[in-house]
Design a protein around this motif. Structure first.
Motif, PDB file in Angstrom:
ATOM      1  N   VAL A 181      -4.304  -8.652   2.470  1.00  0.00           N
ATOM      2  CA  VAL A 181      -3.675  -9.215   0.608  1.00  0.00           C
ATOM      3  C   VAL A 181      -2.825 -10.644   0.875  1.00  0.00           C
ATOM      4  CG1 VAL A 181      -2.611  -8.146  -0.726  1.00  0.00           C
ATOM      5  CG2 VAL A 181      -4.256  -6.529   0.517  1.00  0.00           C
ATOM      6  N   HIS A 202      -3.245  -3.291  -4.186  1.00  0.00           N
ATOM      7  CA  HIS A 202      -2.605  -3.766  -4.422  1.00  0.00           C
ATOM      8  C   HIS A 202      -2.142  -5.063  -5.965  1.00  0.00           C
ATOM      9  CE1 HIS A 202      -5.891  -6.708  -6.064  1.00  0.00           C
ATOM     10  NE2 HIS A 202      -6.878  -6.383  -5.193  1.00  0.00           N
ATOM     11  N   GLY A 245      -7.508  -5.353   5.551  1.00  0.00           N
ATOM     12  CA  GLY A 245      -7.552  -5.869   3.950  1.00  0.00           C
ATOM     13  C   GLY A 245      -6.908  -7.327   4.278  1.00  0.00           C
ATOM     14  N   SER A 249       0.774  -1.236  -0.289  1.00  0.00           N
ATOM     15  CA  SER A 249      -0.264  -0.340  -0.494  1.00  0.00           C
ATOM     16  C   SER A 249       1.010   0.783  -0.013  1.00  0.00           C
ATOM     17  CB  SER A 249      -0.687   0.053   0.971  1.00  0.00           C
ATOM     18  OG  SER A 249       0.019   0.611   2.092  1.00  0.00           O
ATOM     19  N   TYR A 309      -8.670  -0.712  -4.038  1.00  0.00           N
ATOM     20  CA  TYR A 309      -9.558  -0.995  -3.472  1.00  0.00           C
ATOM     21  C   TYR A 309      -9.593   0.040  -2.223  1.00  0.00           C
ATOM     22  CZ  TYR A 309      -6.356  -3.438  -0.190  1.00  0.00           C
ATOM     23  OH  TYR A 309      -5.299  -3.598   0.390  1.00  0.00           O
ATOM     24  N   GLU A 355      -1.923 -10.526  -6.989  1.00  0.00           N
ATOM     25  CA  GLU A 355      -2.083 -10.176  -5.792  1.00  0.00           C
ATOM     26  C   GLU A 355      -3.559 -10.882  -5.812  1.00  0.00           C
ATOM     27  OE1 GLU A 355       1.157  -8.586  -3.060  1.00  0.00           O
ATOM     28  OE2 GLU A 355      -0.621  -6.803  -3.858  1.00  0.00           O
ATOM     29  N   SER A 356      -4.471 -10.318  -3.792  1.00  0.00           N
ATOM     30  CA  SER A 356      -5.360 -10.558  -4.112  1.00  0.00           C
ATOM     31  C   SER A 356      -6.047 -10.017  -2.710  1.00  0.00           C
ATOM     32  CB  SER A 356      -6.396 -11.810  -4.593  1.00  0.00           C
ATOM     33  OG  SER A 356      -6.655 -13.139  -3.349  1.00  0.00           O
ATOM     34  N   LYS A 357      -7.121  -9.915  -2.197  1.00  0.00           N
ATOM     35  CA  LYS A 357      -7.931  -9.647  -0.853  1.00  0.00           C
ATOM     36  C   LYS A 357      -8.797  -9.310  -0.693  1.00  0.00           C
ATOM     37  CE  LYS A 357     -10.685  -5.803  -2.439  1.00  0.00           C
ATOM     38  NZ  LYS A 357     -11.055  -6.170  -3.921  1.00  0.00           N
ATOM     39  N   THR A 399      -1.378  -7.085   6.652  1.00  0.00           N
ATOM     40  CA  THR A 399      -2.763  -6.139   6.510  1.00  0.00           C
ATOM     41  C   THR A 399      -2.927  -4.949   6.312  1.00  0.00           C
ATOM     42  OG1 THR A 399      -3.095  -8.452   7.568  1.00  0.00           O
ATOM     43  CG2 THR A 399      -4.613  -7.155   8.573  1.00  0.00           C
ATOM     44  N   THR A 400      -3.717  -4.769   5.828  1.00  0.00           N
ATOM     45  CA  THR A 400      -4.283  -2.854   5.508  1.00  0.00           C
ATOM     46  C   THR A 400      -5.693  -2.340   6.634  1.00  0.00           C
ATOM     47  OG1 THR A 400      -4.865  -3.459   3.449  1.00  0.00           O
ATOM     48  CG2 THR A 400      -3.390  -3.353   2.726  1.00  0.00           C
ATOM     49  N   TYR A 440       0.025 -14.839   2.277  1.00  0.00           N
ATOM     50  CA  TYR A 440      -0.284 -13.754   2.603  1.00  0.00           C
ATOM     51  C   TYR A 440       1.052 -12.777   2.852  1.00  0.00           C
ATOM     52  CZ  TYR A 440      -0.544 -10.653   6.749  1.00  0.00           C
ATOM     53  OH  TYR A 440      -1.233  -8.976   7.875  1.00  0.00           O
ATOM     54  N   HIS A 453      -6.199   1.959  -1.082  1.00  0.00           N
ATOM     55  CA  HIS A 453      -5.178   0.810  -1.374  1.00  0.00           C
ATOM     56  C   HIS A 453      -4.981   0.696  -2.292  1.00  0.00           C
ATOM     57  CE1 HIS A 453      -4.222   0.570   3.385  1.00  0.00           C
ATOM     58  NE2 HIS A 453      -5.494   0.666   3.610  1.00  0.00           N
TER      59      HIS A 453
END
Lengths: 267, 396
Positions: free
Chosen positions: B82, B99, B80, B2, B72, B105-107, B91-92, B88, B97
C-alpha cells in the motif's frame, strides 16, 4: 496551489521559473504553485545499460566478442538533470563510452584465458573504479558493472571446435591403444603361464618316467644278475618270440641247424 | 492501513502472524475514514454534532460508497503493498483489507509464493517438449581450458520482498537473467570442460545460485533464488561426434581388456589341465614300467629256480619250445645248400602277400599267445595248440 506526488520509485526536481529550487523529495504528497513551479520526475530504480556485443583485442592480439551491462541509478537529481537532461538514453551513451574505453584498455593487457577465468572480477572492479568519477559528474551512481559474454568470433570458434575434436580423437586413440596394450599384456601373460605350466609339467613328467625307468632297471638287474648265463638264453628266446610274433615271416634254415639235428640223423 | 493491524505500520509484515479474521464493520469503516480524512485535513470533520446530523447523513452516503472502493482482498500466497500518495505505507498479509480510497492510497498485489523461473540458453516454449529450443548466444561459453561448452540453465525464484521487488529495480526479471548469465559465465570460465561436463555439475549450479543471490541482494531486488538447475551441459553439436567416439573408445578399452581376460581364462586352465595330464601319464608310465619290471623279473626268477634244478634239460626244452613256436607261425623254408652255388628263386613277394592275408591281430604275447590262436583259427592250429599247452605244463 496544486499538488503532486512522488512515488516510491521516483525522484523529483522542482523548478521555479526554470531555476532548480528543490531536489530533496522523499516519496509522498507535495504542493506546487501552478505556472511558477515546474516538476520533473525521474526513475529512481536501478537502471541498466546493456551494451551490444563488440570486438575487443586481447594481449595476444586475438579478437573476442564481449558484451556487458552496467547497473546504475540516479543519485544527484539536479546534476543528472543538468548534464544529461534527465534522459536515460543520453546517460547510457555517456556511460557506454567510458566503460568501453576502460574495457578496451583492460582487455588489451590480458590474455583470453585470464579474462575468461581468473581476471573477470578484477576487470569488473577496475571498470567500476574507472566509471565511478564520471558517474558522479552525471549525477548517477554505479551499482555494478558485469561482463557477460566473452566469446570467440565465429571463425575462431570453428578452429576451437577442430582443436576440441583433435583432442578427443587423441583421447579416443589413447583409450583404444591402452586397451590394446592391456589386452596384449593379459594375453601374453596367459601364454607365458601356459608355457610355464606345460614346461614344468613336462619336466616333472620326464623325471617321473626316469624314476620308473631307474626303478625298473634296478629290478631287472637284480633279477637277471642272479644268473647271467641263463639270462642270455631266456632273453634271447623271448626276443625270438617277439621278433617272429607275426605270422608270415619267412624263415630260411639250413638243415644242419641245431633244431634239425634229429631230423637229419633219421635221414 | 488495515483492520487487522491497527497502528502496526512499522511492524514487519513477514513475521506478523496475529491476523484476526473479524469481518469488516461498516461503522468502523466510517469511523476510520473520518479519522483518516480528519487527520489529513486537520479539521474536526464529522464531529459537528446535531445541527448537521441529516446533512452529515446525506453527505455520508456517497462518502460511504467512496470508502467502500478501498476494500481489497489479498489472496493466499500474495502480499498487498500500500502506498499513500506514492509513499510506501505497509505490506499486508492475505485476507480482506481496506485502504484509503483512491487517489489517497493505492495498492499493488504481488504473488510471493509462486515459483517463477527463467530459462537461460534455451526456450522450452512453455510446453514440456523434448526438443529444447537452443539459444546458442546464451548457451555457448568458454571454459578455463578454452573449450566451448553448451550450457542450459533454469533458475527458479520467488519474490521475497514485495516492496523491494516493486520499487528498487527496473525490470527485475531481465536483471535476473543478466545476472544469471554473467555469474554462469564467470563460474564456467573458472572450471575446466571436463569438470563442467562431469562431476562438477551440482557444485557449479550451487555456486551460480550463490553468486546470483549475492548480486540480487546487492541490487536489493527483493528476489530469492530457489534453485539453479543444469537442464543440459554438453559440448557443442559440432564436436559431439568426436566426444561420443571418445566415450566409445573408453568402452572399447574395457572391451579389449575383457576379451583378453576371457582368452586368459580359457588358456590357463586348459594348460593346467594339460599339465595335469602329462603328470598323470608320467605317473602311469612309472607305475606301469616298474610293475612290468617286477613282473618280468619275478617270472624270470621263478623260472631260474627251476632252471637251476635241471639246467640242461630246461635249457633244451626252452630252446625247442621257442623254435617250435616261432617256426609254427612262419613260412619255413629249409635249404640244403651248403657248399652249393645254385641260384634259388624265392617268390618272396608272393609269400608275403599270402602272409598279410593271413595276418590277424594278436593281443597277448609269449607262450600264451597260442591260446588265442586256438580259439579263432583252424582245427590244425587248435591241435598244435593242444600239444603246445601239453608241453608247457610238462615243462613247468
Amino acid at each position: 496551489m496544486s499538488i503532486f506526488t512522488v512515488s516510491e520509485s521516483q525522484k523529483a526536481i522542482k523548478f521555479r521559473l526554470g531555476e532548480v529550487i528543490s531536489t530533496d523529495y522523499s516519496p509522498g504528497l507535495y504542493f506546487k504553485i501552478p505556472f511558477i513551479n515546474d516538476i520533473k520526475k525521474f526513475d529512481a530504480r536501478v537502471l541498466t545499460l546493456e551494451s551490444k556485443p563488440e570486438r575487443f583485442l586481447t594481449s595476444e592480439k586475438k579478437n573476442v566478442v564481449v558484451d556487458s551491462f552496467v547497473k546504475w541509478r540516479v543519485k544527484d537529481v539536479s546534476k543528472y538533470y543538468t548534464t544529461v537532461a534527465g534522459d536515460v538514453v543520453q546517460a547510457n551513451i555517456r556511460l557506454d563510452q567510458i566503460v568501453k574505453d576502460a574495457m578496451r584498455g583492460e582487455f588489451s593487457k590480458r590474455t583470453i584465458r585470464e579474462l575468461v577465468s581468473s581476471e573477470r572480477d578484477a576487470v569488473r572492479d577496475i571498470l567500476i573504479k574507472a566509471a565511478s568519477p564520471v558517474a558522479v559528474d552525471l549525477g548517477i551512481e554505479i551499482v555494478d558493472i558485469r561482463v557477460m559474454r566473452i566469446d570467440l568470433p565465429s571463425e575462431v570458434s570453428s578452429s576451437v571446435h577442430q582443436r576440441m575434436e583433435a583432442e578427443q580423437s587423441r583421447v579416443a586413440r589413447d583409450y583404444r591403444s591402452r586397451g590394446a596394450e592391456a589386452a596384449e599384456r593379459i594375453r601374453a601373460d596367459a601364454d607365458r603361464q601356459r608355457e610355464v605350466l606345460l614346461g614344468n609339467a613336462y619336466r616333472d613328467a620326464e623325471l617321473k618316467r626316469g624314476e620308473g625307468d631307474a626303478t625298473s632297471a634296478e629290478v631287472y638287474a637284480q633279477a637277471y644278475g642272479k644268473n647271467k648265463d641263463f639270462f642270455g638264453l631266456y632273453r634271447s628266446l623271448t626276443a625270438y618270440r617277439e621278433v617272429f610274433r607275426n605270422e608270415g615271416s619267412t624263415v630260411v634254415l639250413e638243415p644242419d641247424s641245431e633244431f634239425f639235428q634229429y631230423f637229419k640223423k633219421s635221414k | 492501513m488495515s483492520w487487522n493491524e491497527p497502528g502496526g505500520s512499522k511492524k514487519d509484515p513477514w513475521s506478523g502472524r496475529d491476523q484476526q479474521d473479524t469481518p469488516p464493520d461498516l461503522d468502523e469503516v466510517l469511523r476510520k475514514l473520518r479519522d483518516g480524512i480528519g487527520g489529513l485535513f486537520g479539521g474536526n470533520f464529522g464531529h459537528g454534532g446535531s445541527p448537521g446530523k441529516t446533512l452529515a447523513l446525506l453527505a455520508g452516503i456517497p462518502l460511504a460508497i467512496w470508502g467502500l472502493t478501498g476494500i481489497y482482498i489479498v489472496d493466499e500466497g500474495n502480499r498487498g503493498v500500500v502506498t499513500r500518495f506514492g509513499k510506501y505505507t505497509e505490506t499486508t498479509l492475505p485476507g480482506p483489507h481496506w485502504h484509503l480510497p483512491a487517489p489517497i492510497e493505492s495498492k499493488a498485489i504481488v504473488n510471493v509464493e509462486q515459483q517463477r523461473f527463467i530459462e537461460v540458453g534455451y526456450r522450452s516454449g512453455g510446453g514440456r517438449q523434448q526438443n529444447l529450443g537452443s539459444v546458442p548466444k546464451e548457451a555457448l561459453m568458454l571454459t578455463q581450458d578454452e573449450n566451448i561448452v553448451d550450457i542450459r540453465l533454469a533458475v527458479q525464484y520467488q519474490i521475497k520482498d514485495a516492496r523491494a521487488y516493486l520499487f528498487n529495480v527496473y525490470e527485475p526479471e531481465k536483471t535476473l537473467k543478466e545476472i544469471t548469465e554473467s555469474a554462469e559465465r564467470g563460474i564456467i570460465g573458472k572450471s575446466t570442460m571436463n569438470y563442467v561436463l562431469t562431476e562438477g555439475r551440482s557444485g557449479i549450479a550451487d555456486e551460480i545460485k550463490q553468486e546470483i543471490q549475492e548480486v540480487l541482494d546487492k541490487y536489493e531486488a527483493g528476489i530469492r533464488v530457489i534453485t539453479v538447475n543444469f537442464v543440459d551441459a554438453q559440448v557443442p553439436e559440432e564436436v559431439q561426434s568426436a566426444f561420443e567416439d571418445a566415450i566409445k573408445a573408453r568402452e572399447d578399452e574395457q572391451r579389449l581388456k575383457n576379451e583378453a581376460e576371457a582368452y586368459a581364462n580359457e588358456v590357463v586352465p586348459k594348460a593346467r589341465g594339460a599339465a595335469a595330464r602329462l603328470l598323470e601319464e608320467s605317473e602311469a608310465y612309472k607305475q606301469r614300467t616298474i610293475a612290468k619290471a617286477q613282473g618280468e623279473a619275478g617270472r624270470f626268477k621263478q623260472l631260474l629256480t627251476e632252471y637251476e634244478k635241471a639246467p640242461e634239460i630246461t635249457r633244451q626244452r626252452l630252446y625247442l619250445d621257442t623254435i617250435e613256436s616261432v617256426l609254427q607261425k612262419s613260412n619255413t623254408l629249409m635249404l640244403d645248400v651248403k657248399g652249393g652255388n645254385n641260384m634259388i628263386y624265392l617268390p618272396i613277394d608272393k609269400l608275403q602277400r599270402q602272409s598279410t592275408a593271413l595276418d590277424i591281430p594278436r593281443e597277448s604275447e609269449g607262450v600264451s599267445a597260442s591260446v588265442a590262436d586256438s580259439i579263432d583259427n583252424s582245427a590244425k592250429n587248435a591241435n598244435r595248440a593242444a600239444t603246445l599247452r601239453g608241453r608247457e605244463s610238462r615243462g613247468q
